[in-house]
Enzyme design. Structure first.
Site, PDB file in Angstrom:
ATOM      1  N   ARG A  56       0.813  -1.219   0.000  1.00  0.00           N
ATOM      2  CA  ARG A  56       0.000   0.000   0.000  1.00  0.00           C
ATOM      3  C   ARG A  56       0.844   1.266   0.000  1.00  0.00           C
ATOM      4  NH1 ARG A  56      -5.256  -1.134   3.928  1.00  0.00           N
ATOM      5  NH2 ARG A  56      -5.962  -3.036   2.888  1.00  0.00           N
ATOM      6  N   ASP A 157     -15.573   9.454   8.644  1.00  0.00           N
ATOM      7  CA  ASP A 157     -14.502   8.482   8.452  1.00  0.00           C
ATOM      8  C   ASP A 157     -13.183   9.234   8.411  1.00  0.00           C
ATOM      9  OD1 ASP A 157     -14.645   5.325   7.456  1.00  0.00           O
ATOM     10  OD2 ASP A 157     -12.754   6.305   6.972  1.00  0.00           O
TER      11      ASP A 157
END
Length: 290
Positions: A56, A157
């Site tokens: 990632r 979020d």
């Protein structure tokens, strides 16, 4: 002041000619990444997550023409206000969600709010790409009928990229295929032409939701209660017990006296806090304040 990218240092960035080389992630680098994401977002990365971290964050290094994680981390730490921190956090955030995931929660929510007087408010505290808050909004619409226009879903979020997808409200037909046809017709618009294969949330449903970026570890939250329910599902598993307890203690005063807290299927808060009591399968109720 935030920056769109790291501020280049003297000598500039690498030209990117070494993109094909293996990137260097040492044990010390991995340890530092684990420490930084814990400090930033409360996420506890286990040892076995090393390959995930590499894959990632490698995209961020390649974006900036770097080949060593140590250089990337050093520049992050030298620029605490850089926007790259947002990309770093987004990269290490897991977004696994679906419409009406853990379906047993939604009939409980509907029963809880159906006879309420006054506006109904629900907080989706890990909104991800939007499937959960839109599912909540659909449930409120079905439960409240004409009063649904007064209901509000606050959707937050830490992952800003996920929130952008949520705000757009556009999903593939594959993502909505498990919804019954009546819900699809009522709450979505099917795409045509260049939008073939996509579905967009109808404006009236989207209007019920307020999307906001929020870090649950932040010293203050830019929202106010009271809420009839809080959904915080499958996010506490990434926190240690101390962090879980601190967040749960902050949830309690934001709920109405009989407010509900919905947890994920693998989460158990019974031994984490005294602020809630178990009401049903992964559903908690705020305890009365003595």
């Amino acid at each position: 002041m935030s920056r769109d990218l790291f501020t280049p240092e003297p000598g500039g960035w690498s030209s990117g000619s070494q993109f094909e080389r293996d990137l260097e992630l040492t044990d010390a680098d991995f340890s530092r990444i684990r420490q930084l994401i814990y400090q930033r977002a409360g996420i506890v990365l286990a040892e076995h997550k090393r390959e995930m971290v590499y894959s990632r964050l490698a995209k961020r290094l390649r974006h900036h023409g770097l080949i060593r994680f140590a250089d990337y981390l050093a520049r992050l730490e030298r620029q605490p206000e850089a926007r790259e921190w947002e990309a770093f956090t987004n990269a290490l955030t897991t977004n696994l969600t679906a419409f009406f995931r853990e379906a047993h929660h939604f009939p409980l929510l509907e029963a809880h709010v159906r006879d309420r007087r006054g506006p109904v408010r629900v907080w989706s505290a890990a909104a991800s790409t939007g499937e959960e808050p839109y599912s909540i909004a659909m449930s409120l619409t079905e439960a409240l009928g004409s009063r649904a226009s007064e209901a509000e879903v606050v959707a937050t979020d830490i992952d800003t990229e996920a929130l952008e997808k949520a705000r757009a409200g556009v999903y593939s037909l594959e993502q909505i295929h498990k919804l019954d046809e009546a819900r699809i017709k009522r709450f979505f618009q099917r795409g045509r032409g260049r939008h073939e294969g996509l579905a967009r949330v109808r404006p009236e449903l989207k209007a019920m939701i307020d999307f906001q970026a929020l870090n649950l570890l932040a010293p203050s939250w830019p929202l106010k209660g009271p809420f009839d329910a809080i959904f915080c599902r499958n996010v506490m598993i990434y926190f240690d017990k101390q962090t879980q307890a601190r967040i749960l203690e902050r949830f309690a005063p934001l709920l109405k006296p009989d407010g509900l807290l919905f947890a994920g299927h693998s989460e158990n808060f019974s031994y984490t806090t005294d602020a809630f009591r178990l009401r049903g399968q992964t559903v908690y109720m705020r305890k009365p304040i003595s």
